[in-house]
Design a protein around this motif. Structure first.
Motif, PDB file in Angstrom:
ATOM      1  N   GLU A 199       0.650  -1.257  -0.012  1.00 27.50           N
ATOM      2  CA  GLU A 199      -0.216   0.133   0.151  1.00 27.50           C
ATOM      3  C   GLU A 199       0.817   1.002   0.026  1.00 27.50           C
ATOM      4  O   GLU A 199       0.712   2.189  -0.671  1.00 27.50           O
ATOM      5  N   GLY A 200       2.018   1.284   0.875  1.00 29.84           N
ATOM      6  CA  GLY A 200       2.857   2.503   0.838  1.00 29.84           C
ATOM      7  C   GLY A 200       3.678   2.635  -0.663  1.00 29.84           C
ATOM      8  O   GLY A 200       3.495   3.744  -1.044  1.00 29.84           O
ATOM      9  N   ALA A 228       2.306   1.724  -3.419  1.00 33.34           N
ATOM     10  CA  ALA A 228       1.190   2.230  -4.353  1.00 33.34           C
ATOM     11  C   ALA A 228       1.006   3.963  -4.073  1.00 33.34           C
ATOM     12  O   ALA A 228       1.081   4.454  -5.287  1.00 33.34           O
ATOM     13  N   LYS A 229       0.879   4.184  -2.733  1.00 31.99           N
ATOM     14  CA  LYS A 229       0.652   5.574  -2.655  1.00 31.99           C
ATOM     15  C   LYS A 229       1.923   6.491  -3.158  1.00 31.99           C
ATOM     16  O   LYS A 229       1.495   7.714  -3.476  1.00 31.99           O
ATOM     17  N   VAL A 230       2.921   6.063  -3.233  1.00 30.71           N
ATOM     18  CA  VAL A 230       4.230   6.816  -3.981  1.00 30.71           C
ATOM     19  C   VAL A 230       4.437   6.612  -5.329  1.00 30.71           C
ATOM     20  O   VAL A 230       5.479   6.951  -5.797  1.00 30.71           O
ATOM     21  N   GLY A 231       3.625   5.882  -5.798  1.00 30.81           N
ATOM     22  CA  GLY A 231       3.633   5.612  -7.494  1.00 30.81           C
ATOM     23  C   GLY A 231       4.954   4.582  -7.710  1.00 30.81           C
ATOM     24  O   GLY A 231       5.312   4.675  -8.814  1.00 30.81           O
ATOM     25  N   GLU A 232       5.158   3.792  -6.798  1.00 29.25           N
ATOM     26  CA  GLU A 232       6.209   2.650  -6.985  1.00 29.25           C
ATOM     27  C   GLU A 232       5.889   1.366  -7.386  1.00 29.25           C
ATOM     28  O   GLU A 232       6.645   0.321  -7.129  1.00 29.25           O
ATOM     29  N   LEU A 233       4.636   1.170  -7.364  1.00 29.12           N
ATOM     30  CA  LEU A 233       3.874  -0.338  -7.803  1.00 29.12           C
ATOM     31  C   LEU A 233       3.315  -0.254  -9.070  1.00 29.12           C
ATOM     32  O   LEU A 233       2.189   0.343  -9.380  1.00 29.12           O
ATOM     33  N   LYS A 234       3.710  -1.253  -9.917  1.00 29.04           N
ATOM     34  CA  LYS A 234       3.067  -1.353 -11.347  1.00 29.04           C
ATOM     35  C   LYS A 234       2.378  -2.711 -11.206  1.00 29.04           C
ATOM     36  O   LYS A 234       2.633  -3.669 -10.623  1.00 29.04           O
TER      37      LYS A 234
END
Length: 259
Positions: free
Chosen positions: A214-215, A217-223
């Motif tokens: 979740e963290g 995803a919040k900072v745009g580092e999960l694809k």
């Protein structure tokens, strides 16, 4: 690139057999589902594995210790001092490290505990109870191309799991509970992670699917890598029977290897 397999939790008790052994060691077609997953990765050229064990972890270690016995004919010659002769020995091209990551450790904590075995290189991670016909090589290339810290594979199936809020650029923006038949994609595992992901894991009580992912995803580092093909987990007796039936039919979709 190393492959990390989560195989340590109590998991869902789906049969009487699952009270006696870890769920990843339950057999489909006479071989543990963990073996099926490893065969998938090996087919694509990934042969170094780290198994995050916990519940009845000694059974996983014993199975691999005796693996050559499972795949060969053996002569026990007691007339020659208990000599053991292995015939037609077949060994997979695997290097397998089985790590006791604790009995009650959460998924994130298990990953944190194997950090020293992964080192400073990107690694793959998946659950020890789901099979797929995913092109793992294409997944890795997708991860390298976008340059973010983490990639997870998503599938679009009618399941009971939480779903992913995915943007048009395949960025995962959030995790949420699913609505009935809403058709959203779910997390199927088969992840690729940069070692900096370890910084998002606090300790044994960390659930990978919560604060770390979740963290990210919040900072745009999960694809998200979308897989339109076959994927099936084994959380219930019905799902286990379904996998067994597919294997017995000779047309198991996840069997991408030849032998």
């Amino acid at each position: 690139m190393k492959v990390v397999l989560l195989a340590g939790g109590y998991g869902t008790r789906i049969s009487e057999e699952s009270q006696l052994k870890p769920k990843p060691m339950l057999e489909i077609g006479g071989m543990p589902i963990l073996w099926h997953i490893m065969k998938e990765y090996s087919h694509h050229g990934f042969n170094e594995f780290i198994v995050c064990a916990g519940y009845k972890q000694h059974l996983i270690k014993e199975w691999f210790a005796d693996y050559f016995l499972h795949t060969s004919d053996i002569t026990f010659d007691f007339t020659k001092g208990n000599e053991i002769i292995v015939h037609d020995r077949h060994a997979e091209p695997w290097k397998v490290t089985v790590v006791d990551t604790g009995l009650n450790t959460m998924t994130g904590g298990r990953v944190k505990r194997i950090q020293k075995y992964v080192g400073d290189e990107p690694f793959m991670l998946t659950y020890g109870d789901g099979v797929s016909d995913i092109d793992v090589g294409a997944l890795v290339q997708f991860h390298k191309a976008h340059g973010k810290l983490a990639t997870l594979t998503s599938v679009n199936v009618d399941q009971r799991f939480g779903v992913l809020d995915i943007g048009s650029d395949n960025s995962i923006r959030a995790f949420r509970e699913k609505s009935t038949m809403d058709g959203s994609r779910i997390n199927a595992g088969y992840m690729v992670l940069d070692p900096r992901v370890f910084d998002y894991i606090v300790g044994d009580a960390t659930v990978l699917e919560k604060e770390p992912l979740e963290g990210l995803a919040k900072v745009g580092e999960l694809k998200s890598y979308f897989h339109p093909g076959f994927w099936q987990c084994m959380d219930t007796k019905r799902e286990m029977d379904k996998l067994e039936e597919l294997w017995a039919s000779g047309h198991a979709p996840w069997k991408v290897w030849e032998v």
